[in-house]
Scaffold this active site. Structure first.
Site, PDB file in Angstrom:
ATOM      1  N   GLY B  72       0.824  -1.198   0.000  1.00 39.96           N
ATOM      2  CA  GLY B  72       0.000   0.000   0.000  1.00 39.96           C
ATOM      3  C   GLY B  72       0.865   1.258   0.000  1.00 39.96           C
ATOM      4  O   GLY B  72       0.532   2.261  -0.651  1.00 39.96           O
ATOM      5  N   GLN B 178      -7.899   0.518   2.922  1.00 41.30           N
ATOM      6  CA  GLN B 178      -8.773   0.000   3.979  1.00 41.30           C
ATOM      7  C   GLN B 178     -10.183  -0.357   3.500  1.00 41.30           C
ATOM      8  O   GLN B 178     -10.956  -0.912   4.273  1.00 41.30           O
ATOM      9  CB  GLN B 178      -8.861   0.997   5.145  1.00 41.30           C
ATOM     10  CG  GLN B 178      -7.591   1.102   5.979  1.00 41.30           C
ATOM     11  CD  GLN B 178      -7.269  -0.183   6.750  1.00 41.30           C
ATOM     12  OE1 GLN B 178      -8.087  -1.098   6.871  1.00 41.30           O
ATOM     13  NE2 GLN B 178      -6.057  -0.258   7.280  1.00 41.30           N
ATOM     14  N   SER B 198      -4.602  -2.986  -1.568  1.00 41.20           N
ATOM     15  CA  SER B 198      -3.587  -3.857  -0.979  1.00 41.20           C
ATOM     16  C   SER B 198      -4.139  -5.241  -0.690  1.00 41.20           C
ATOM     17  O   SER B 198      -5.353  -5.455  -0.676  1.00 41.20           O
ATOM     18  CB  SER B 198      -3.055  -3.214   0.301  1.00 41.20           C
ATOM     19  OG  SER B 198      -2.059  -4.025   0.860  1.00 41.20           O
ATOM     20  N   HIS B 200      -2.724  -7.524   1.990  1.00 42.64           N
ATOM     21  CA  HIS B 200      -2.644  -8.117   3.327  1.00 42.64           C
ATOM     22  C   HIS B 200      -3.704  -7.602   4.299  1.00 42.64           C
ATOM     23  O   HIS B 200      -3.793  -8.086   5.418  1.00 42.64           O
ATOM     24  CB  HIS B 200      -1.230  -7.969   3.919  1.00 42.64           C
ATOM     25  CG  HIS B 200      -0.867  -6.605   4.390  1.00 42.64           C
ATOM     26  ND1 HIS B 200      -0.864  -6.272   5.721  1.00 42.64           N
ATOM     27  CD2 HIS B 200      -0.474  -5.504   3.725  1.00 42.64           C
ATOM     28  CE1 HIS B 200      -0.477  -5.007   5.840  1.00 42.64           C
ATOM     29  NE2 HIS B 200      -0.233  -4.522   4.653  1.00 42.64           N
ATOM     30  N   CYS B 324       3.949   6.190  22.201  1.00 42.04           N
ATOM     31  CA  CYS B 324       5.015   6.759  23.019  1.00 42.04           C
ATOM     32  C   CYS B 324       6.320   6.192  22.517  1.00 42.04           C
ATOM     33  O   CYS B 324       6.626   5.037  22.738  1.00 42.04           O
ATOM     34  CB  CYS B 324       4.814   6.402  24.482  1.00 42.04           C
ATOM     35  SG  CYS B 324       6.105   7.048  25.548  1.00 42.04           S
TER      36      CYS B 324
HETATM   37  C1  LIG Z   1      -5.130   3.689   4.534  1.00 41.68           C
HETATM   38  C2  LIG Z   1      -3.803   3.015   4.374  1.00 41.68           C
HETATM   39  N1  LIG Z   1      -2.974   3.389   3.398  1.00 41.68           N
HETATM   40  C3  LIG Z   1      -1.780   2.822   3.223  1.00 41.68           C
HETATM   41  C4  LIG Z   1      -1.325   1.818   4.057  1.00 41.68           C
HETATM   42  C5  LIG Z   1       0.051   1.263   3.844  1.00 41.68           C
HETATM   43  O1  LIG Z   1       0.036  -0.086   3.539  1.00 41.68           O
HETATM   44  P1  LIG Z   1       1.340  -0.987   3.757  1.00 41.68           P
HETATM   45  O2  LIG Z   1       1.783  -0.786   5.167  1.00 41.68           O
HETATM   46  O3  LIG Z   1       0.852  -2.337   3.464  1.00 41.68           O
HETATM   47  O4  LIG Z   1       2.380  -0.531   2.812  1.00 41.68           O
HETATM   48  C6  LIG Z   1      -2.147   1.396   5.093  1.00 41.68           C
HETATM   49  C7  LIG Z   1      -1.697   0.359   6.039  1.00 41.68           C
HETATM   50  O5  LIG Z   1      -1.929   0.415   7.233  1.00 41.68           O
HETATM   51  C8  LIG Z   1      -3.418   2.009   5.267  1.00 41.68           C
HETATM   52  O6  LIG Z   1      -4.236   1.660   6.254  1.00 41.68           O
END
Ligand SMILES: Cc1ncc(COP(=O)(O)O)c(C=O)c1O
Lengths: 128, 385
Positions: B72, B178, B198, B200, B324
């Site tokens: 992503g 998402q 994405s 995963h 944190c």
């Molecule tokens: C909205 C959004 N964009 C981009 C990403 C980035 O994806 P990745 O960590 O698989 O590269 C995420 C992952 O948490 C996401 O939630």
């Protein structure tokens, strides 16, 4: 788990948590970086610590450090509390990760502040 | 063995067993390079093509409009920088609640002389399309707004924003990481020119994702090398990953709707349970326009990380809304943008439910949260924040 079993135990079963209304001394310290705040209340008898209670806001290690500190310093003379070191609290927790050292520092700072307050309020002290 | 409950599906998901089965031959049997002309290569190419067709059918786009990437993050970098750099200079519109993959890409563009408007959001984390309209300038060259926010689950009005973008003739990138495979994404009705998705997050493998690029959209590559992916993204294809993504998408097409309803009901049950038992809590995000499985809850005057630790010790995986690191706490940029006061924002905990989540899990979590938060609050200083 990045925390020691001792730390986890104190986090899960905090000793001496809560307010003490008739304390002989109280003091707090905070860590501006993350808003952690620890406060101790001390009850003294014959110049020595009879009972300590804490209140803490912060991450797990902060709560555990405050809890362990109340046991660590039981019975100590007020003068000894004035020089309590963070390292001693950290050792009592069987160590802290590098990025959580401040938990012990806040607890030590709060304990020193509470001891100073108890000393000031000691009967016979002119400032009292 | 102790009970273990995974409520961090927005972070990542377990690979579906059917996906694993589909991928396995592509590690040791069909291992050729899809660019090779021999039979081994042709077999791999056929698998990549078949997976691309599956994803294209799901998104109702042409297979050649899809580019596979490594995740992503890469898709977002490609989408934002690819659109902007293709236009040389100008103004980009995005929002304050984007994933860092978009925000930091926008900042990188600023460092190269582009100007960027970071739109505010309302108390629910939603962008106002009128703000997009007002931000449009003659030199605006790209708009990037996410579909759903990973932290609070709010779904943005991308259809309205897409219409504005189309009227203004400005290309529109949407980070749908998402929402892809969770809720309806229609690049045509939403006038989306580039879409990050994405694998995963939808029970596919890590390390594979994609970017839809509408035919005719001017775009430059950000990764250079060979002629792969119609010269848009160099690098030997992640064949097992692409196969897995294709299968994951096929399963989502089948299960998505029913699962959204089931998970949404569980999410509501969890929040109702928490709200009934724990004082001083609030649910963040939009009440209706939201991801089915996401619940971001603030526990006032309790520090997130202590709750996450308390739940972790019970075998429950959730994520903290504030982090944190090295002794300084940063409340979530999303909650800050939503105007959530600090004494609440510091106590944000995100649970994201998924296909394996059961009613028993949710009830266990409610009971555990109640116990953990009340124990931590017992040790809390009066008036601390
Ligand atoms: C909205 C959004 N964009 C981009 C990403 C980035 O994806 P990745 O960590 O698989 O590269 C995420 C992952 O948490 C996401 O939630």
């Amino acid at each position: 788990m990045r925390y020691s079993p001792t730390l986890v135990d104190h986090f899960l079963n905090p000793r001496n948590a809560g307010l003490m209304r008739d304390a002989d001394g109280s003091g707090s310290d905070e860590y501006a970086g993350c808003g952690d705040l620890t406060r101790f209340y001390l009850k003294m008898r014959a110049g020595c610590l009879a009972e300590a209670r804490f209140q803490a806001y912060g991450c797990g290690p902060t709560i555990a450090a405050a809890s362990v500190a109340t046991e660590l310093v039981a019975g100590r003379a007020v003068e000894d509390l004035l020089v309590l070191k963070a390292q001693e609290i950290e050792d009592a927790l069987d160590g802290l990760p590098e990025d959580r050292k401040h938990a012990a520092e806040v607890a030590a700072g709060a304990m020193r502040a509470a001891a100073l307050d108890a000393l000031r309020r000691r009967p016979g002290n002119r400032e009292a | 063995m102790n009970r273990r409950v995974y409520l961090d599906h927005n972070a990542s998901t377990p690979v579906h067993p059917e996906v694993v089965a589909e991928m396995l031959p592509y590690f040791s049997d069909v291992y050729g390079n899809p660019s090779s002309v021999h039979g081994f290569g042709r077999d791999a190419r056929a698998a990549v093509d078949a997976a691309r067709d599956r994803v294209a059918a799901f998104l109702r786009v042409r297979p050649e409009e899809l580019v596979f990437t490594s995740g992503g993050t890469e898709s977002d970098n490609f989408g934002v920088k690819g659109l902007a750099l293709a236009r040389g200079s100008g103004h980009v519109i995005t929002s304050r609640v984007e994933h860092h993959a978009v925000l930091r890409s926008a900042q990188a563009l600023e460092a190269q002389g582009f100007t960027v408007t970071y739109l505010p959001v309302d108390q629910y984390g939603m962008v106002d399309p009128d703000d997009v309209r007002r931000a449009l300038r003659p030199d605006t060259i790209a708009i990037s707004i996410m579909h759903a926010n990973s932290e609070v689950g709010t779904i943005q009005p991308v259809r309205a924003i897409g219409a504005l973008a189309r009227d203004a003739g400005v290309p529109f990138h949407v980070d749908a990481v998402q929402t892809f495979g969770k809720v309806e994404v229609d690049v045509h009705a939403m006038n989306i020119d580039a879409l990050s998705f994405s694998s995963h997050k939808i029970y596919g493998p890590k390390g594979i994702a994609g970017l839809y690029i509408r035919r005719g959209t001017k775009m430059v590559s950000i990764q250079h090398g060979g002629e792969h992916e119609r010269r848009r993204r160099a690098g030997t294809e992640n064949v097992p990953g692409i196969v897995g993504l294709g299968k994951a998408v096929e399963i989502r097409a089948r299960d998505m709707k029913a699962e959204a309803e089931r998970v949404s009901a569980l999410r509501d049950r969890m929040w109702e349970g928490i709200r009934a038992r724990v004082p001083d809590v609030r649910l963040n995000g939009h009440p209706t326009e939201r991801l089915p499985g996401t619940a971001n809850v603030c526990y006032r005057n309790v520090e997130s990380e202590s709750i996450v630790l308390g739940l972790d010790l019970k075998g429950i995986a959730v994520s903290a809304g504030s982090a944190c690191t090295a002794g300084s706490v940063e409340p979530s940029h999303v909650l800050v943008a939503m105007g959530v006061p600090l004494d609440w924002a510091m106590g944000a905990v995100r649970s994201s439910l998924g296909r394996s989540t059961t009613t028993e899990d949710v009830d266990f979590v409610v009971a555990s949260v109640t116990e953990v938060v009340s124990r931590i609050r017992q040790a809390m200083p009066v008036g601390a924040a």
